[in-house]
Motif scaffolding. Structure first.
Motif, PDB file in Angstrom:
ATOM      1  N   THR A   1      11.887 -98.479  50.308  1.00 57.04           N
ATOM      2  CA  THR A   1      13.123 -98.425  49.533  1.00 57.04           C
ATOM      3  C   THR A   1      14.099 -97.353  50.034  1.00 57.04           C
ATOM      4  OG1 THR A   1      12.063 -96.907  47.969  1.00 57.04           O
ATOM      5  CG2 THR A   1      11.972 -99.280  47.458  1.00 57.04           C
ATOM      6  N   ALA A   2      13.726 -96.600  51.053  1.00 54.35           N
ATOM      7  CA  ALA A   2      14.593 -95.514  51.539  1.00 54.35           C
ATOM      8  C   ALA A   2      15.876 -96.074  52.129  1.00 54.35           C
ATOM      9  CB  ALA A   2      13.856 -94.684  52.570  1.00 54.35           C
ATOM     10  N   THR A   3      16.965 -95.344  51.898  1.00 52.93           N
ATOM     11  CA  THR A   3      18.250 -95.720  52.479  1.00 52.93           C
ATOM     12  C   THR A   3      18.730 -94.622  53.421  1.00 52.93           C
ATOM     13  OG1 THR A   3      19.485 -94.782  50.631  1.00 52.93           O
ATOM     14  CG2 THR A   3      18.888 -97.124  50.491  1.00 52.93           C
ATOM     15  N   LEU A   4      19.691 -94.962  54.246  1.00 54.18           N
ATOM     16  CA  LEU A   4      20.206 -94.024  55.243  1.00 54.18           C
ATOM     17  C   LEU A   4      21.703 -94.235  55.402  1.00 54.18           C
ATOM     18  CD1 LEU A   4      19.669 -91.965  57.610  1.00 54.18           C
ATOM     19  CD2 LEU A   4      19.386 -93.959  59.088  1.00 54.18           C
ATOM     20  N   SER A   5      22.436 -93.150  55.516  1.00 46.59           N
ATOM     21  CA  SER A   5      23.848 -93.181  55.874  1.00 46.59           C
ATOM     22  C   SER A   5      23.991 -92.390  57.164  1.00 46.59           C
ATOM     23  CB  SER A   5      24.700 -92.552  54.765  1.00 46.59           C
ATOM     24  OG  SER A   5      26.076 -92.543  55.134  1.00 46.59           O
ATOM     25  N   ALA A   6      24.549 -93.011  58.189  1.00 48.52           N
ATOM     26  CA  ALA A   6      24.594 -92.360  59.502  1.00 48.52           C
ATOM     27  C   ALA A   6      25.881 -92.712  60.226  1.00 48.52           C
ATOM     28  CB  ALA A   6      23.401 -92.800  60.350  1.00 48.52           C
TER      29      ALA A   6
ATOM     30  N   ASP B   1      22.672-106.740  54.648  1.00 48.01           N
ATOM     31  CA  ASP B   1      23.491-106.197  53.567  1.00 48.01           C
ATOM     32  C   ASP B   1      24.017-104.795  53.866  1.00 48.01           C
ATOM     33  OD1 ASP B   1      23.064-108.483  51.952  1.00 48.01           O
ATOM     34  OD2 ASP B   1      21.105-107.679  51.344  1.00 48.01           O
ATOM     35  N   CYS B   2      23.755-104.288  55.054  1.00 53.54           N
ATOM     36  CA  CYS B   2      24.197-102.916  55.333  1.00 53.54           C
ATOM     37  C   CYS B   2      25.717-102.847  55.441  1.00 53.54           C
ATOM     38  CB  CYS B   2      23.532-102.368  56.591  1.00 53.54           C
ATOM     39  SG  CYS B   2      24.115-103.082  58.139  1.00 53.54           S
ATOM     40  N   HIS B   3      26.239-101.680  55.117  1.00 61.65           N
ATOM     41  CA  HIS B   3      27.682-101.428  55.224  1.00 61.65           C
ATOM     42  C   HIS B   3      27.982-100.901  56.623  1.00 61.65           C
ATOM     43  CE1 HIS B   3      31.663 -99.693  54.494  1.00 61.65           C
ATOM     44  NE2 HIS B   3      31.202 -98.588  55.048  1.00 61.65           N
ATOM     45  N   CYS B   4      28.949-101.504  57.307  1.00 61.79           N
ATOM     46  CA  CYS B   4      29.337-101.080  58.650  1.00 61.79           C
ATOM     47  C   CYS B   4      30.843-100.846  58.692  1.00 61.79           C
ATOM     48  CB  CYS B   4      28.970-102.149  59.688  1.00 61.79           C
ATOM     49  SG  CYS B   4      27.201-102.414  59.896  1.00 61.79           S
ATOM     50  N   GLU B   5      31.247 -99.768  59.349  1.00 63.52           N
ATOM     51  CA  GLU B   5      32.673 -99.458  59.464  1.00 63.52           C
ATOM     52  C   GLU B   5      32.957 -98.796  60.802  1.00 63.52           C
ATOM     53  OE1 GLU B   5      36.171 -96.866  57.192  1.00 63.52           O
ATOM     54  OE2 GLU B   5      34.062 -96.645  56.607  1.00 63.52           O
ATOM     55  N   SER B   6      33.822 -99.402  61.597  1.00 68.58           N
ATOM     56  CA  SER B   6      34.261 -98.767  62.842  1.00 68.58           C
ATOM     57  C   SER B   6      35.280 -97.696  62.506  1.00 68.58           C
ATOM     58  CB  SER B   6      34.879 -99.804  63.787  1.00 68.58           C
ATOM     59  OG  SER B   6      33.874-100.605  64.360  1.00 68.58           O
TER      60      SER B   6
ATOM     61  N   ARG C   1      14.652 -98.125  57.252  1.00 73.58           N
ATOM     62  CA  ARG C   1      13.763 -98.736  58.255  1.00 73.58           C
ATOM     63  C   ARG C   1      14.561 -99.612  59.228  1.00 73.58           C
ATOM     64  NH1 ARG C   1       8.527-101.166  54.941  1.00 73.58           N
ATOM     65  NH2 ARG C   1       7.394 -99.174  54.598  1.00 73.58           N
ATOM     66  N   ALA C   2      15.431-100.433  58.691  1.00 64.53           N
ATOM     67  CA  ALA C   2      16.179-101.372  59.519  1.00 64.53           C
ATOM     68  C   ALA C   2      17.141-100.653  60.453  1.00 64.53           C
ATOM     69  CB  ALA C   2      16.944-102.348  58.627  1.00 64.53           C
ATOM     70  N   LEU C   3      17.862 -99.671  59.925  1.00 65.44           N
ATOM     71  CA  LEU C   3      18.856 -98.986  60.754  1.00 65.44           C
ATOM     72  C   LEU C   3      18.200 -98.209  61.881  1.00 65.44           C
ATOM     73  CD1 LEU C   3      21.476 -97.740  58.126  1.00 65.44           C
ATOM     74  CD2 LEU C   3      21.142-100.011  59.140  1.00 65.44           C
TER      75      LEU C   3
ATOM     76  N   PRO D   1      27.464 -93.259  84.615  1.00 63.01           N
ATOM     77  CA  PRO D   1      26.449 -92.635  83.751  1.00 63.01           C
ATOM     78  C   PRO D   1      26.682 -93.014  82.293  1.00 63.01           C
ATOM     79  CG  PRO D   1      28.111 -91.030  84.383  1.00 63.01           C
ATOM     80  CD  PRO D   1      28.430 -92.289  85.135  1.00 63.01           C
ATOM     81  N   ALA D   2      25.611 -93.096  81.539  1.00 59.11           N
ATOM     82  CA  ALA D   2      25.737 -93.411  80.111  1.00 59.11           C
ATOM     83  C   ALA D   2      26.522 -92.314  79.409  1.00 59.11           C
ATOM     84  CB  ALA D   2      24.360 -93.549  79.483  1.00 59.11           C
ATOM     85  N   ALA D   3      27.410 -92.723  78.515  1.00 63.12           N
ATOM     86  CA  ALA D   3      28.139 -91.745  77.713  1.00 63.12           C
ATOM     87  C   ALA D   3      27.190 -91.133  76.682  1.00 63.12           C
ATOM     88  CB  ALA D   3      29.313 -92.418  77.022  1.00 63.12           C
ATOM     89  N   ASP D   4      27.440 -89.881  76.335  1.00 59.56           N
ATOM     90  CA  ASP D   4      26.577 -89.160  75.378  1.00 59.56           C
ATOM     91  C   ASP D   4      27.063 -89.469  73.964  1.00 59.56           C
ATOM     92  OD1 ASP D   4      24.809 -87.510  74.147  1.00 59.56           O
ATOM     93  OD2 ASP D   4      25.463 -85.655  75.125  1.00 59.56           O
ATOM     94  N   ILE D   5      26.356 -90.369  73.313  1.00 57.08           N
ATOM     95  CA  ILE D   5      26.650 -90.766  71.935  1.00 57.08           C
ATOM     96  C   ILE D   5      25.362 -90.709  71.153  1.00 57.08           C
ATOM     97  CG2 ILE D   5      27.496 -92.640  70.438  1.00 57.08           C
ATOM     98  CD1 ILE D   5      29.003 -93.730  72.918  1.00 57.08           C
ATOM     99  N   GLY D   6      25.402 -90.118  69.960  1.00 56.60           N
ATOM    100  CA  GLY D   6      24.199 -90.011  69.167  1.00 56.60           C
ATOM    101  C   GLY D   6      24.381 -90.547  67.766  1.00 56.60           C
ATOM    102  N   MET D   7      23.274 -90.793  67.090  1.00 50.65           N
ATOM    103  CA  MET D   7      23.281 -91.243  65.692  1.00 50.65           C
ATOM    104  C   MET D   7      22.869 -90.076  64.813  1.00 50.65           C
ATOM    105  SD  MET D   7      21.521 -94.661  64.139  1.00 50.65           S
ATOM    106  CE  MET D   7      21.228 -94.894  62.398  1.00 50.65           C
ATOM    107  N   ASP D   8      23.743 -89.667  63.895  1.00 57.04           N
ATOM    108  CA  ASP D   8      23.523 -88.489  63.061  1.00 57.04           C
ATOM    109  C   ASP D   8      23.625 -88.864  61.585  1.00 57.04           C
ATOM    110  OD1 ASP D   8      23.457 -86.876  65.403  1.00 57.04           O
ATOM    111  OD2 ASP D   8      25.657 -86.783  65.391  1.00 57.04           O
ATOM    112  N   ASP D   9      22.912 -88.102  60.759  1.00 55.47           N
ATOM    113  CA  ASP D   9      23.045 -88.287  59.317  1.00 55.47           C
ATOM    114  C   ASP D   9      24.479 -88.021  58.888  1.00 55.47           C
ATOM    115  OD1 ASP D   9      20.374 -88.878  59.048  1.00 55.47           O
ATOM    116  OD2 ASP D   9      19.792 -86.845  58.478  1.00 55.47           O
TER     117      ASP D   9
END
Length: 281
Positions: free
Chosen positions: A38-43, A69-74, A96-98, A271-279
């Motif tokens: 049931t855990a959720t995440l905003s990142a 059902d996740c919320h996505c916003e560019s 879990r899914a994200l 080279p890959a750009a440096d992009i990360g996923m953060d809370d």
């Protein structure tokens, strides 16, 4: 996002590669074990360097494949340079899914943004010269449409997509046909138009033009030879410099007066750009 590109199929194949063959959160053994159902995440996906993003429209496809059902916003558009620290994309949904989708999504975004960023640097290096930056067919197998999209987002221009959509007579064709004249004549006899002919010596230019070349690819010529070649062509057809082009040399190449400069390394070696996923809140 891209004409002819099946984003859903690409994302499904990419996720399946990471999740054991099926597009299912259950393939992420760590997330299944460590994260409550049931855990959720905003990142947020955040730029950790100055970059030109490319691939953001694919991010909802990745995350919604595992959490519809996740919320996505560019938070930023593709193709517009951003500073380090810029938030590019926000997602909120089942943890879990994200997290199961995170790596596949980031791999894609980092790779395409790396191409766009390196392309932008090349475009800026030749600004004001009148030369146009082109990509090549030096792309990763299966990713050509995506990589050429990233080139456009970086301000570059796409060359031919493949062997099917534009004729180019190269050195091996000439060797097999017997001469520049024979190779071009055979292409014209087959009904092909807008024929590019590769030349790597000045003495090939007049033969190529007399044979009916519509464009000349000046292959692996140094700056002095390129200047001489452009003078010999004298505007009769467009010219394209190719081979050994780098950020250090591209300005001098552009200043020779060539119409186009094709650069394989913007797709092949970016080279890959440096992009990360953060809370995020």
């Amino acid at each position: 996002m891209i004409e002819g590109f099946n984003a859903a199929a690409f994302v499904a194949a990419t996720l399946a590669e990471d999740l054991g063959g099926a597009v299912s959160v259950e393939g992420d053994v760590t997330a299944m074990a460590a994260i409550p159902e049931t855990a959720t995440l905003s990142a947020v996906l955040a730029a950790r360097q100055p970059l030109t993003p490319a691939g953001l429209p694919l991010m909802p496809v990745f995350f919604q494949a595992l959490d519809p059902d996740c919320h996505c916003e560019s938070l930023a558009p593709d193709g517009v340079p951003v500073a380090a620290g810029t938030w590019l994309f926000h997602v909120r949904g089942r943890a879990r899914a994200l997290l199961a989708a995170e790596r596949a999504a980031l791999n894609t975004l980092q790779h395409l943004s790396g191409i766009a960023t390196l392309t932008r640097r090349h475009v800026e290096a030749i600004a004001g010269t009148g030369a146009t930056l082109l990509d090549t067919r030096k792309t990763l197998p299966g990713l050509r449409l995506l990589e050429k999209y990233a080139v456009r987002m970086g301000g570059g221009t796409n060359h031919r997509l493949g062997l099917f959509d534009a004729p180019m007579v190269k050195d091996n064709h000439i060797a097999a046909a017997g001469s520049v004249t024979a190779a071009v004549a055979a292409c014209k006899a087959a009904g092909l138009a807008n024929i590019t002919v590769e030349v790597d010596r000045l003495d090939q230019i007049e033969e190529a033009l007399a044979a009916g070349a519509d464009r000349l690819l000046l292959d692996n010529m140094d700056v002095a030879t390129l200047k001489a070649a452009v003078a010999l062509v004298a505007g009769r057809v467009p010219t394209e410099a190719s081979g050994g082009v780098s950020l250090e040399t591209i300005r001098a190449i552009a200043e020779t007066g060539v119409t186009f400069i094709s650069v394989g390394r913007i797709t092949q070696s970016a080279p890959a750009a440096d992009i990360g996923m953060d809370d995020a809140p």
